[in-house]
Design an enzyme around this catalytic site. Structure first.
Site, PDB file in Angstrom:
ATOM      1  N   ILE A 141       0.617 -38.107  40.150  1.00 44.60           N
ATOM      2  CA  ILE A 141      -0.297 -37.100  40.714  1.00 44.60           C
ATOM      3  C   ILE A 141      -0.623 -36.040  39.664  1.00 44.60           C
ATOM      4  O   ILE A 141      -1.741 -35.529  39.608  1.00 44.60           O
ATOM      5  CB  ILE A 141       0.365 -36.432  41.937  1.00 44.60           C
ATOM      6  CG1 ILE A 141       0.704 -37.467  43.005  1.00 44.60           C
ATOM      7  CG2 ILE A 141      -0.544 -35.347  42.522  1.00 44.60           C
ATOM      8  CD1 ILE A 141       1.792 -37.018  43.971  1.00 44.60           C
ATOM      9  N   TYR A 148       2.080 -44.185  44.306  1.00 47.60           N
ATOM     10  CA  TYR A 148       1.953 -42.976  43.487  1.00 47.60           C
ATOM     11  C   TYR A 148       3.141 -42.060  43.743  1.00 47.60           C
ATOM     12  O   TYR A 148       3.760 -42.098  44.809  1.00 47.60           O
ATOM     13  CB  TYR A 148       0.632 -42.244  43.777  1.00 47.60           C
ATOM     14  CG  TYR A 148       0.561 -41.646  45.158  1.00 47.60           C
ATOM     15  CD1 TYR A 148       0.101 -42.389  46.248  1.00 47.60           C
ATOM     16  CD2 TYR A 148       0.971 -40.335  45.392  1.00 47.60           C
ATOM     17  CE1 TYR A 148       0.043 -41.855  47.511  1.00 47.60           C
ATOM     18  CE2 TYR A 148       0.922 -39.783  46.667  1.00 47.60           C
ATOM     19  CZ  TYR A 148       0.449 -40.543  47.723  1.00 47.60           C
ATOM     20  OH  TYR A 148       0.403 -40.009  48.986  1.00 47.60           O
ATOM     21  N   CYS A 149       3.475 -41.244  42.729  1.00 45.99           N
ATOM     22  CA  CYS A 149       4.525 -40.234  42.874  1.00 45.99           C
ATOM     23  C   CYS A 149       4.175 -39.088  41.926  1.00 45.99           C
ATOM     24  O   CYS A 149       3.088 -39.048  41.364  1.00 45.99           O
ATOM     25  CB  CYS A 149       5.909 -40.828  42.592  1.00 45.99           C
ATOM     26  SG  CYS A 149       6.083 -41.537  40.935  1.00 45.99           S
ATOM     27  N   THR A 150       5.074 -38.145  41.736  1.00 48.21           N
ATOM     28  CA  THR A 150       4.737 -36.924  41.001  1.00 48.21           C
ATOM     29  C   THR A 150       4.281 -37.217  39.570  1.00 48.21           C
ATOM     30  O   THR A 150       3.194 -36.821  39.157  1.00 48.21           O
ATOM     31  CB  THR A 150       5.950 -35.975  40.961  1.00 48.21           C
ATOM     32  OG1 THR A 150       6.461 -35.852  42.295  1.00 48.21           O
ATOM     33  CG2 THR A 150       5.558 -34.599  40.436  1.00 48.21           C
TER      34      THR A 150
END
Ligand SMILES: [Zn+2]
Ligand SMILES: [Zn+2]
Length: 307
Positions: free
Chosen positions: A216, A187-189
């Site tokens: 996210i 996961y990342c921004t």
């Protein structure tokens, strides 16, 4: 006062002539008075721009006229052109800088060989499903350690990365080899970094790799602080961090006194300016407004220079 917005978007798609796409995008943004940052490579486009509501709507319509971008998704947020110092539209080797341009293959469906996309709901379902079988799903943070220090998924693995360039070395270090036969959700921004990261992990023998679609940002929009996310989301504009509800926990700790904080500030030494977590009271005191390095400690304790 007219309304304004910020757009965030990316699309992996083959671009035969990145320079002509760059010139077209620059002219389009200039004509609409947009500001922000757009990176274009032979693998696609990654951008964030702000402007009046009418301008960003026109921008979306015109950008989607380009065949490779016709189904590109745009995330909207509050803000305006004033949140950016200028307009920057550039051609680079990569739209996210892993240092792996030649390892990446892209077709009209996106990155070839990347992790399976899961919606926020599907991520929760996967975790529940495996938990019922006594198995843990591993969350793998695709951001820099500094971003993860104030918020991350529950029990996430946070690589020792100062920049995205550090991930290749981290993956090749052997540190994460025990995850290779376990279910891993990257996961990342907003999702763009995991498009590449998940592919690099699969190439290195990680056998069950997923990526959180929309990142996210989308997970928080849907579940706020009632799901598997914990803490604040680090953001790359003047807000520095955001929370999804009033129930967000503060995971960061002040460098000096250890009290809970989610606020990064620059070291008070102008020659350093390193980003550090400081509580309000330590930031207000010149004796503790530094990053802790010997040089900065000396600068701040020396007091005003004498002529
Ligand atoms: Zn403090
Ligand atoms: Zn410093």
């Amino acid at each position: 006062m007219s309304e304004s917005r910020i757009l965030l978007y990316y699309r992996f798609t083959p671009l035969a002539d990145p320079t002509s796409v760059m010139l077209w995008q620059r002219t389009l943004c200039e004509s609409l008075g947009l500001r922000g940052r757009i990176i274009i490579s032979r693998h696609g486009i990654n951008g964030t721009v702000g402007g009046s509501l009418a301008s960003v709507k026109t921008y979306i319509r015109r950008t989607r006229e380009y065949p490779g971008f016709h189904d590109m998704e745009f995330k909207w947020s509050q803000g305006s052109a004033d949140d950016f110092p200028k307009l920057s539209v550039k051609v680079r080797d990569e739209i996210v800088t892993f240092g792996a341009a030649d390892d990446l293959e892209v077709d009209e469906n996106g990155v070839v060989g990347g992790g399976v996309h899961l919606t926020p709901t599907q991520v929760n379902e996967l975790v529940a499903e495996r938990a019922a079988k006594g198995e843990d799903v591993v969350f793998f943070d695709g951001r820099n350690a500094m971003e993860a220090a104030i918020g991350h998924f529950r029990d996430a693995v946070v690589p020792d990365a100062t920049t995205t360039r550090d991930f290749l070395g981290e993956l090749d270090s052997g540190k994460y080899d025990e995850l290779k036969d376990r279910p891993v959700v990257t996961y990342c921004t907003g999702g763009v970094r995991c498009e590449v990261l998940s592919k690099l992990m699969i190439d290195r023998g990680f056998s069950e790799v997923y990526q959180l679609d929309g990142g996210i940002v989308r997970y928080g929009e849907q579940f706020a602080d009632t799901g598997l996310w914990e803490g604040s989301l680090y953001v790359f504009d003047k807000r520095m961090h955001m929370e999804f509800s009033d129930d967000a926990t503060q995971l960061g700790h002040c460098l000096h006194c250890g009290s809970a904080t989610n606020t990064y500030r620059n070291c008070v030494n102008d020659d350093c300016r390193d980003m550090i977590l400081l509580c309000d009271s330590c930031a207000a005191d010149p004796a503790t407004a530094h990053c802790g390095s010997q040089g900065c400690l000396e600068v701040t304790s020396a007091g005003p220079r004498r002529g």
